[in-house]
Structure formats: C-alpha cells, structure tokens
Scaffold this motif. Structure first.
Motif, PDB file in Angstrom:
ATOM      1  N   ILE A   1     -52.506  28.789  83.584  1.00  0.00           N
ATOM      2  CA  ILE A   1     -53.970  28.854  83.629  1.00  0.00           C
ATOM      3  C   ILE A   1     -54.546  27.592  84.276  1.00  0.00           C
ATOM      4  O   ILE A   1     -55.445  27.666  85.125  1.00  0.00           O
ATOM      5  CB  ILE A   1     -54.538  29.077  82.206  1.00  0.00           C
ATOM      6  CG1 ILE A   1     -54.191  30.488  81.741  1.00  0.00           C
ATOM      7  CG2 ILE A   1     -56.053  28.870  82.173  1.00  0.00           C
ATOM      8  CD1 ILE A   1     -54.280  30.697  80.255  1.00  0.00           C
ATOM      9  N   LEU A   2     -54.001  26.433  83.881  1.00  0.00           N
ATOM     10  CA  LEU A   2     -54.490  25.177  84.459  1.00  0.00           C
ATOM     11  C   LEU A   2     -54.286  25.177  85.977  1.00  0.00           C
ATOM     12  O   LEU A   2     -55.149  24.736  86.736  1.00  0.00           O
ATOM     13  CB  LEU A   2     -53.773  23.981  83.832  1.00  0.00           C
ATOM     14  CG  LEU A   2     -54.192  23.634  82.398  1.00  0.00           C
ATOM     15  CD1 LEU A   2     -53.285  22.556  81.819  1.00  0.00           C
ATOM     16  CD2 LEU A   2     -55.649  23.193  82.336  1.00  0.00           C
TER      17      LEU A   2
ATOM     18  N   LYS B   1     -56.843  27.493  87.585  1.00  0.00           N
ATOM     19  CA  LYS B   1     -58.188  26.908  87.598  1.00  0.00           C
ATOM     20  C   LYS B   1     -58.250  25.603  88.370  1.00  0.00           C
ATOM     21  O   LYS B   1     -59.246  24.887  88.314  1.00  0.00           O
ATOM     22  CB  LYS B   1     -58.653  26.682  86.161  1.00  0.00           C
ATOM     23  CG  LYS B   1     -58.838  27.973  85.383  1.00  0.00           C
ATOM     24  CD  LYS B   1     -59.515  27.727  84.050  1.00  0.00           C
ATOM     25  CE  LYS B   1     -59.894  29.063  83.431  1.00  0.00           C
ATOM     26  NZ  LYS B   1     -60.488  28.895  82.103  1.00  0.00           N
ATOM     27  N   LYS B   2     -57.139  25.285  89.030  1.00  0.00           N
ATOM     28  CA  LYS B   2     -57.036  24.076  89.854  1.00  0.00           C
ATOM     29  C   LYS B   2     -57.275  22.792  89.048  1.00  0.00           C
ATOM     30  O   LYS B   2     -57.807  21.811  89.539  1.00  0.00           O
ATOM     31  CB  LYS B   2     -57.994  24.153  91.048  1.00  0.00           C
ATOM     32  CG  LYS B   2     -57.878  25.434  91.868  1.00  0.00           C
ATOM     33  CD  LYS B   2     -57.918  25.150  93.348  1.00  0.00           C
ATOM     34  CE  LYS B   2     -57.790  26.389  94.216  1.00  0.00           C
ATOM     35  NZ  LYS B   2     -56.695  27.292  93.870  1.00  0.00           N
ATOM     36  N   LYS B   3     -56.860  22.843  87.781  1.00  0.00           N
ATOM     37  CA  LYS B   3     -56.943  21.634  86.961  1.00  0.00           C
ATOM     38  C   LYS B   3     -55.583  20.956  86.858  1.00  0.00           C
ATOM     39  O   LYS B   3     -55.446  19.917  86.233  1.00  0.00           O
ATOM     40  CB  LYS B   3     -57.463  21.987  85.569  1.00  0.00           C
ATOM     41  CG  LYS B   3     -58.920  22.398  85.587  1.00  0.00           C
ATOM     42  CD  LYS B   3     -59.451  22.688  84.211  1.00  0.00           C
ATOM     43  CE  LYS B   3     -60.936  23.012  84.314  1.00  0.00           C
ATOM     44  NZ  LYS B   3     -61.460  23.539  83.073  1.00  0.00           N
ATOM     45  N   TYR B   4     -54.581  21.595  87.423  1.00  0.00           N
ATOM     46  CA  TYR B   4     -53.242  20.999  87.453  1.00  0.00           C
ATOM     47  C   TYR B   4     -52.611  21.386  88.784  1.00  0.00           C
ATOM     48  O   TYR B   4     -52.501  22.575  89.091  1.00  0.00           O
ATOM     49  CB  TYR B   4     -52.395  21.523  86.281  1.00  0.00           C
ATOM     50  CG  TYR B   4     -50.955  21.068  86.342  1.00  0.00           C
ATOM     51  CD1 TYR B   4     -50.607  19.770  85.960  1.00  0.00           C
ATOM     52  CD2 TYR B   4     -49.939  21.913  86.786  1.00  0.00           C
ATOM     53  CE1 TYR B   4     -49.288  19.341  86.011  1.00  0.00           C
ATOM     54  CE2 TYR B   4     -48.620  21.493  86.837  1.00  0.00           C
ATOM     55  CZ  TYR B   4     -48.301  20.204  86.459  1.00  0.00           C
ATOM     56  OH  TYR B   4     -46.998  19.780  86.524  1.00  0.00           O
ATOM     57  N   ASP B   5     -52.218  20.375  89.563  1.00  0.00           N
ATOM     58  CA  ASP B   5     -51.614  20.735  90.845  1.00  0.00           C
ATOM     59  C   ASP B   5     -50.197  20.179  90.981  1.00  0.00           C
ATOM     60  O   ASP B   5     -49.645  20.110  92.065  1.00  0.00           O
ATOM     61  CB  ASP B   5     -52.501  20.287  92.021  1.00  0.00           C
ATOM     62  CG  ASP B   5     -52.717  18.785  92.016  1.00  0.00           C
ATOM     63  OD1 ASP B   5     -52.136  18.097  91.142  1.00  0.00           O
ATOM     64  OD2 ASP B   5     -53.463  18.293  92.890  1.00  0.00           O
ATOM     65  N   GLY B   6     -49.603  19.792  89.860  1.00  0.00           N
ATOM     66  CA  GLY B   6     -48.221  19.303  89.896  1.00  0.00           C
ATOM     67  C   GLY B   6     -47.248  20.466  89.961  1.00  0.00           C
ATOM     68  O   GLY B   6     -47.650  21.635  89.976  1.00  0.00           O
ATOM     69  N   PRO B   7     -45.955  20.162  90.001  1.00  0.00           N
ATOM     70  CA  PRO B   7     -44.947  21.232  90.019  1.00  0.00           C
ATOM     71  C   PRO B   7     -44.888  21.933  88.661  1.00  0.00           C
ATOM     72  O   PRO B   7     -45.086  21.279  87.624  1.00  0.00           O
ATOM     73  CB  PRO B   7     -43.637  20.491  90.300  1.00  0.00           C
ATOM     74  CG  PRO B   7     -43.891  19.076  89.855  1.00  0.00           C
ATOM     75  CD  PRO B   7     -45.366  18.824  90.004  1.00  0.00           C
TER      76      PRO B   7
ATOM     77  N   VAL C   1     -44.383  29.023  70.719  1.00  0.00           N
ATOM     78  CA  VAL C   1     -44.864  27.723  71.199  1.00  0.00           C
ATOM     79  C   VAL C   1     -44.565  27.596  72.702  1.00  0.00           C
ATOM     80  O   VAL C   1     -45.411  27.177  73.486  1.00  0.00           O
ATOM     81  CB  VAL C   1     -44.228  26.568  70.388  1.00  0.00           C
ATOM     82  CG1 VAL C   1     -44.550  25.213  71.013  1.00  0.00           C
ATOM     83  CG2 VAL C   1     -44.720  26.610  68.942  1.00  0.00           C
ATOM     84  N   ALA C   2     -43.372  28.002  73.091  1.00  0.00           N
ATOM     85  CA  ALA C   2     -43.007  27.949  74.514  1.00  0.00           C
ATOM     86  C   ALA C   2     -43.921  28.854  75.344  1.00  0.00           C
ATOM     87  O   ALA C   2     -44.361  28.484  76.436  1.00  0.00           O
ATOM     88  CB  ALA C   2     -41.555  28.370  74.694  1.00  0.00           C
ATOM     89  N   SER C   3     -44.237  30.025  74.810  1.00  0.00           N
ATOM     90  CA  SER C   3     -45.135  30.950  75.527  1.00  0.00           C
ATOM     91  C   SER C   3     -46.488  30.293  75.766  1.00  0.00           C
ATOM     92  O   SER C   3     -47.072  30.406  76.853  1.00  0.00           O
ATOM     93  CB  SER C   3     -45.356  32.229  74.700  1.00  0.00           C
ATOM     94  OG  SER C   3     -44.145  32.862  74.429  1.00  0.00           O
ATOM     95  N   GLY C   4     -46.986  29.608  74.741  1.00  0.00           N
ATOM     96  CA  GLY C   4     -48.294  28.948  74.854  1.00  0.00           C
ATOM     97  C   GLY C   4     -48.279  27.860  75.910  1.00  0.00           C
ATOM     98  O   GLY C   4     -49.226  27.735  76.700  1.00  0.00           O
ATOM     99  N   ILE C   5     -47.207  27.095  75.939  1.00  0.00           N
ATOM    100  CA  ILE C   5     -47.112  25.996  76.921  1.00  0.00           C
ATOM    101  C   ILE C   5     -47.045  26.575  78.339  1.00  0.00           C
ATOM    102  O   ILE C   5     -47.755  26.116  79.244  1.00  0.00           O
ATOM    103  CB  ILE C   5     -45.882  25.123  76.608  1.00  0.00           C
ATOM    104  CG1 ILE C   5     -46.121  24.354  75.303  1.00  0.00           C
ATOM    105  CG2 ILE C   5     -45.575  24.172  77.766  1.00  0.00           C
ATOM    106  CD1 ILE C   5     -44.908  23.650  74.752  1.00  0.00           C
TER     107      ILE C   5
END
Ligand SMILES: Cc1ncc(C[n+]2csc(CCOP(=O)(O)OP(=O)(O)O)c2C)c(N)n1
Ligand code: SF4
Length: 302
Positions: A75-76, A79-85, A65-69
């Motif tokens: 990936i996010l 793909k520039k869908k997440y730009d937080g830390p 589960v941790a690996s998936g997160i």
C-alpha cells in the motif's frame, strides 16, 4: 545477518538454520518470529542476533503478522510513500507455530496469496517450553507429554503430520514448496533464494536437529541431519508448480535404527517399535520412488 550472541544451546540446529536462512536472504529482509526457541533463546534478554529488521509475533499468528507487513509495504508503495525495494518478508516459525497452533494464520496467508516466505524450522517438538510433543514429533519419541510407561511403552503413538503436503494440498496461490536440512547448507540457501524470488507465498520445511530435545551429543547436529536424509527419515525435495524434484536421494538407504540409536528420545523403544518406524519410512520411500519416476525433471526453456 544473524550474528554471534544468543542464548541457544550448544549445537542448536535451529540456530544454524536461522544463520543460513539470514545469509541467503541478505540485508533487505524482515523476519517475523513467532514465540518459540528462535524467538526466546535468540532474544533473551533485551538484545537480538538479527542484523536485519525483526518483529516478534504470537505463536498463533505469525502468518497474520507477516500478511500485515506485506500489505503495508504494498500500500505504501502504491501511494508513493515508499519507493525502496520490496523487502523479503520471512516468517521463522517452529513446528508448533507452523502446523499446530499457528496453522490457521499460516493457511490464511497462503490463501490470500501474500508475497511472504513462511519457514517451518522443525525441531520436532515444542522445545522452548521443555520438549513437549508437537504434530511433527516422530512416532515413538519420548517427550514430557509422551513419556514411555507401562500403558504406552513407545511413548508417542501417533505418526507425524506432513507440513509440505498440508500446504501443497490446499492453497492454489502457492507455487513453490521445498524441504531442507542443515546438513545440506548450499541446497538450503539455494531454496531460500528461489522461494524469495517467487512473487507470492512460498513454504519451506526445514529439519533442524535439537540436541536438547532429541538427546544426542551436541557435536552431532549436522550428522543427525545427514543420517535423517540417508535413512529416509527426512527427504529433500522441491515442489514447483505441481512437479516434484528430489535431491540427494540415497541409492541405498540406511536402516532407521542407524539414526535412532544416537538419540535418547528413542532409547526406550523395543525392536517391534523400530520395525514399525521402518515400515512407515519404507512406505514413504516407495511413494517417493513412484512420484520420482512419474515426474521427470523439466528442462529449462531457452
Ligand atoms: C498462545 C500461546 N500458547 C502457548 C504458549 C507457550 N509457548 C511458548 S514457546 C512454546 C513452544 C513453541 O514451539 P515451536 O513453535 O515448535 O517452537 P520451538 O520452541 O520448538 O522452537 C509454547 C507452547 C505461548 N507463548 N502462547
Ligand atoms: S532446545 Fe533445541 S531448539 Fe531450543 S535452543 Fe536448545 S537446541 Fe535449540
């Protein structure tokens, strides 16, 4: 980050352990909680004490589960869908969820090299199900699966697995492994931060005394941790890129009996059983002394 309000026992070592880990990790953290006391006792019923993101996993698959997160965040971000830390991803697994029923998924995480801190909070039994033996339950401990009797007077006959050595021995992606104890809270929190600062998988093995399972006075949780270190039953060390460094090595070790006498789980043991435990610990101490000499403390590069 781990706030008041949970159904853990009075004096619960794993609960204090969780609090220290959460305090060290801070708000940018996601916890994965495989089934065990630190899931069930904390989150029953329909509320939790985690003031950061938390997800339940099966006891078998905390590592997966941790690996998936972790992969999802990478990936996010790509793909520039997440730009937080990038968050701290921390698995808080019991000993069963780490080195027995959860070992496969933990090892696979380590092998793939995910940026995850895997923590084994070790209360030395399958506690939540009513104190059954696990691979880290000490020799001679009374659990509901290892009751002392005529045929097997010492209760548990097997000596425990060594979780850090399992991780160190087989996973080239892992560069940092350490042990901690709630009786040494600053050491614990520093090791959490250090592990999180590594880019890649890290593993912490944390002794977390359990008054219910070990059958000691709930006021003595920290003292049990201290005595574990003072007797050599538990050793505080770091392993970093192949180098061992030890903390709080006693100059003069106390005898294991000094630790065991407070705990009902050992109260059935005879002198010869305690001598067997002492011999096991003496051998461990001898090995540590040899390694400690062979591995000088590296000086930081200027
Ligand atoms: C696949 C599976 N098998 C068995 C169980 C039953 N179970 C629930 S909690 C638990 C004990 C977990 O022990 P550990 O990981 O050491 O954590 P602790 O309870 O000691 O904190 C078990 C065996 C389960 N939930 N799922
Ligand atoms: S059984 Fe042990 S680990 Fe579980 S809540 Fe009680 S003290 Fe904590």
């Amino acid at each position: 980050m781990y706030v008041p309000g949970h159904r853990t026992c009075a004096g619960c070592g794993p609960a204090l352990n969780y609090r220290l880990v959460a305090k060290a990790a801070g708000p940018n953290t996601i916890f994965i909680g495989p089934t065990g006391c630190m899931y069930v006792a904390n989150s029953s019923y329909l509320c939790t004490p985690y003031a950061v993101s938390w997800i339940h996993s099966q006891i078998t698959n905390g590592g997966a589960v941790a690996s998936g997160i972790e992969a999802a965040y990478k990936i996010l971000a790509r793909k520039k869908k997440y730009d937080g830390p990038f968050p701290n991803v921390i698995v808080m697994a019991g000993d069963g969820g780490s080195v027995d029923i959860g070992l496969q998924a933990m090892s696979a995480l380590m092998y793939r090299g995910h940026d995850v801190l895997f923590i084994c909070y070790d209360n030395e039994s399958y506690a939540n199900t009513g104190i059954q033996t696990s691979p880290t339950t000490p020799y001679g401990a009374n659990t509901t699966f290892t009751p002392p009797g005529k045929a097997i007077p010492e209760g548990k006959v097997l000596f425990p697995k060594d979780p850090p050595q399992l991780v160190i021995g087989g996973h080239p992606a892992v560069k940092y492994v350490a042990t901690t104890c709630i009786s040494h809270p600053l050491d614990l929190m520093n090791k959490v931060r250090k592990a999180l600062n590594y880019d890649g998988p890290t593993f912490l093995h944390m002794l977390a005394p359990c008054p219910k399972g070990w059958k000691f006075d709930e006021k003595l949780s920290r003292e049990m941790g201290r005595l574990a270190v003072d007797t050599g039953m538990w050793t505080l060390y770091e392993w970093e890129n192949g180098v061992y460094r030890y903390q709080n090595l006693p100059k003069q070790y106390k005898t294991v009996g000094e630790y065991m006498k407070f705990q009902g789980r050992f109260s059935h043991l005879k002198k010869e059983h305690i001598a067997k435990m002492q011999a096991f610990v003496d051998e461990k101490i001898a090995k540590i002394k040899a390694i400690a000499v062979e591995a000088p403390i590296p000086t930081p590069k200027a």
